[in-house]
Design a protein around this motif. Structure first.
Motif, short mmCIF file in Angstrom:
data_model
loop_
_atom_site.label_atom_id
_atom_site.label_comp_id
_atom_site.label_asym_id
_atom_site.label_seq_id
_atom_site.Cartn_x
_atom_site.Cartn_y
_atom_site.Cartn_z
N SER A 121 8.28 -4.40 -30.25
CA SER A 121 7.76 -4.80 -28.95
C SER A 121 8.64 -5.93 -28.41
O SER A 121 9.32 -6.61 -29.16
N ASP B 134 7.44 -2.52 -24.06
CA ASP B 134 7.28 -3.71 -23.24
C ASP B 134 5.83 -4.18 -23.36
O ASP B 134 4.90 -3.46 -23.00
N THR C 59 10.80 -10.38 -18.99
CA THR C 59 11.04 -9.03 -19.47
C THR C 59 12.51 -8.91 -19.83
O THR C 59 13.33 -8.50 -19.02
N PRO D 150 8.64 -8.95 -24.91
CA PRO D 150 9.42 -10.00 -25.55
C PRO D 150 8.80 -10.45 -26.89
O PRO D 150 7.60 -10.38 -27.06
N SER E 60 4.73 -7.22 -22.11
CA SER E 60 4.50 -8.37 -21.23
C SER E 60 3.13 -8.22 -20.57
O SER E 60 2.50 -7.18 -20.64
N THR F 160 14.75 -6.95 -21.04
CA THR F 160 15.03 -5.56 -21.44
C THR F 160 16.40 -5.41 -22.10
O THR F 160 16.54 -4.75 -23.14
N THR G 174 8.34 0.83 -20.48
CA THR G 174 8.25 -0.43 -19.75
C THR G 174 7.54 -0.21 -18.40
O THR G 174 7.41 0.93 -17.95
N SER H 177 13.74 -5.70 -15.61
CA SER H 177 14.17 -6.75 -16.53
C SER H 177 14.50 -7.99 -15.71
O SER H 177 14.94 -7.90 -14.56
#
Lengths: 245, 311
Positions: A176, A140, A210, A178, A142, A212, A13, A17
């Motif tokens: 993966s 992650d 995010t 979101p 994003s 997480t 990441t 989050s």
């Protein structure tokens, strides 16, 4: 001694989050299920203070795993180093437990004289080489990760070269976050090799969230461990009770 | 925990620091840093009997113990054992309250390979590589490979002039996965093979070592990674004599260090013949000899080619 199967989650990441459960809590609960959570925090150039990545260390610590913060260029070496170090760490823990049960509570590998330590480490090394491992990678994707995703892909393909050189069996799966409707999207179901990865990596979602914590929770679910979800739910209920809701 | 941001005391020992072993009570005074790596730092240290040793200290008990295991196995090889010799293994209870494992080994003095070649001429390269191949073969014979063979891990000693490997951090038992490697020297990175420890893994890295000497700034990987390496070998004038040997090593065609060394020796012999002064020899004879050499070279290339085709 049998090490059985090692289970790891590797979270890659680049930020904090900002949605859903506290990832540190989820990581602690995952650890309770015998799964280690390792985290790699990817830095941006000129983003040296890394305050946003403080969470990275906390998640790994509660998840019983290893964490490292790196620039994207160093990802390849870091991904395999973190994975191997986490394996050794877990197996060392297993061996330490055995030692304690034989030699008493205060014994650990570190407290042995160097000659005996060498023998014990040989056992740990043997186990690291021969144990089976199940590794779930959580990436992650994003918007801010956009430029780094190519390097993540390379690092994962490289990881499978390292892991498949071992004697023990490997299983990888990649998710993966979101995701579109749920917190995560499956990129690759459990398989032994990652060479086909190049063609399956998805178009990036450009959302700003995010999640997480929820992503980690789903990752655990992919291991087929429903027990944890119940304990999460219980935890939420007791928290509500505490606040008299 | 793996963390680069918190360097421990083991990596920052100042000259003059005195270490006393927890188990054997020997003392060492740090002279200077020799190198720092992922696993630990190596210092030049003086024993109480004034002897200089290399001292490797770390905060990673697991990794250093496994290095010590390897050094102990190497010491059991009769005669010239490969790698540096191990002297003492101990722990240091530091002022910060942490117990750091360390070991001392032979202090191998010499110069870096690339600076040696700059000073003494690149003609030395073939010979030095051949020496290292002999040492690699000894190691392979007892069931290990160097793994992390690279410029930083080898040194040219002065008397006798010899290329040796000085870091056992990557030494791996044959058949297992390579413990430690560096991308530029790793055949997995160049899509030329896997990361399983076998002699040919070291031989690939050895060829990359030669390339590293010629291309100090290295070069970037392209789509056709292996093709790039072969082209880079071809382009380098310094390597022209060894083109065949290095190309074969990169292609994984040598299964043993000895077979690569044999090919390299053939090149070295050929070199000495060509470089012999011909001034005193009768002109006609000299030309005859030239023709003979060209013929012999052609013949040996043909044999090489046939052998390769056969295999």
């Amino acid at each position: 001694m049998q090490a059985g199967k090692l289970k790891q989650i590797l979270l890659i990441t680049d930020g904090c989050s900002n949605q859903g459960e506290d990832p540190t809590l989820v990581a602690s609960l995952i650890k309770e299920q015998g799964i280690t959570v390792n985290v790699i925090g990817v830095l941006d150039h000129g983003d040296e203070d890394s305050e946003s990545l403080q969470e990275v260390e906390e998640i790994a610590e509660s998840g019983g795993g290893v964490s490292q913060i790196v620039y994207p260029q160093r990802l390849t070496q870091t991904v395999q180093a973190v994975t191997k170090q986490a394996m050794t760490q877990t197996l060392q823990g297993v061996v330490n437990q055995e030692l304690r049960s034989i030699l008493g509570d205060t014994q650990s590998i570190e407290s042995l004289p160097p000659s005996q330590r060498g023998e014990v480490m040989e056992v740990v090394e043997e186990l690291t080489e021969t144990c089976d491992i199940q590794l779930l990678v959580l990436v992650d994707t994003s918007a801010s990760m956009q430029k780094k995703i190519e390097l993540v892909k390379e690092a994962l393909i490289d990881l499978s070269i390292s892991m498949n050189a071992r004697i023990g069996d490997n299983k990888f799966s990649i998710y993966s976050f979101p995701g579109k409707k749920k917190a995560t999207t499956q990129i690759l179901d459990w398989s032994t090799k990652l060479d086909k990865l190049a063609s399956v990596f998805p178009k990036l979602t450009s959302g700003g969230v995010t999640p997480t914590g929820p992503a980690l929770k789903e990752a655990l679910h992919h291991y087929g461990q429903a027990g944890l979800l119940r304990s999460l739910k219980r935890h939420a209920e007791s928290e509500q009770a505490d606040f008299g809701i | 925990m793996l963390n680069q941001s918190k360097p421990t005391l083991a990596f920052n020992l100042k000259p003059g620091t005195r270490l006393v072993g927890k188990w054997k009570r020997n003392s060492y005074v740090i002279q200077q840093v020799l190198g720092k790596g992922a696993i630990g730092a190596v210092y030049l240290a003086k024993q109480s009997d004034k002897k200089l040793v290399a001292l490797k200290i770390s905060d990673k008990v697991a990794s250093i113990s496994s290095e010590i295991n390897v050094l102990q196995k190497l010491a059991k090889v009769r005669g010239n054992s490969p790698g540096p010799s191990l002297y003492e293994v101990d722990d240091w209870l530091a002022p910060d309250g942490i117990c750091y494992p360390f070991y001392t080994m032979e202090y191998v003095q010499g110069s870096e390979l690339s600076s040696f070649l700059n000073n003494r001429g690149s003609a030395w390269l073939g010979l030095l590589l051949s020496q290292l191949l002999e040492e690699l073969d000894q190691l392979h014979q007892i069931g290990f490979i160097v793994g992390d063979l690279k410029l930083e891990n080898v040194i040219v000693t002065n008397s006798p002039i010899r290329l040796r490997f000085i870091d056992v951090g990557g030494v791996t038992q044959i058949g297992r996965s390579v413990k430690e490697y560096t991308e530029f020297y790793d055949r997995g990175y160049w899509q030329c093979g896997d990361r399983k420890a076998e002699p040919s893994y070291d031989l690939f890295a050895l060829a990359m070592l030669a390339l590293q000497c010629v291309y100090p700034n290295r070069f970037k990987k392209t789509e056709d990674a292996k093709g790039l390496l072969l082209a880079k070998i071809k382009q380098a004038k310094v390597l022209s004599a060894y083109e065949l040997v290095l190309s074969r090593a990169v292609s994984g065609r040598y299964q043993t260090a000895i077979s690569m060394r044999q090919d390299l020796k053939k090149v070295l012999i050929l070199q000495t013949k060509v470089e012999q002064p011909t001034a005193t020899v009768h002109k006609g004879r000299s030309q005859n000899r030239d023709w003979l050499e060209i013929f012999m070279f052609g013949l040996s290339s043909l044999i090489f080619y046939l052998l390769t085709a056969f295999y």
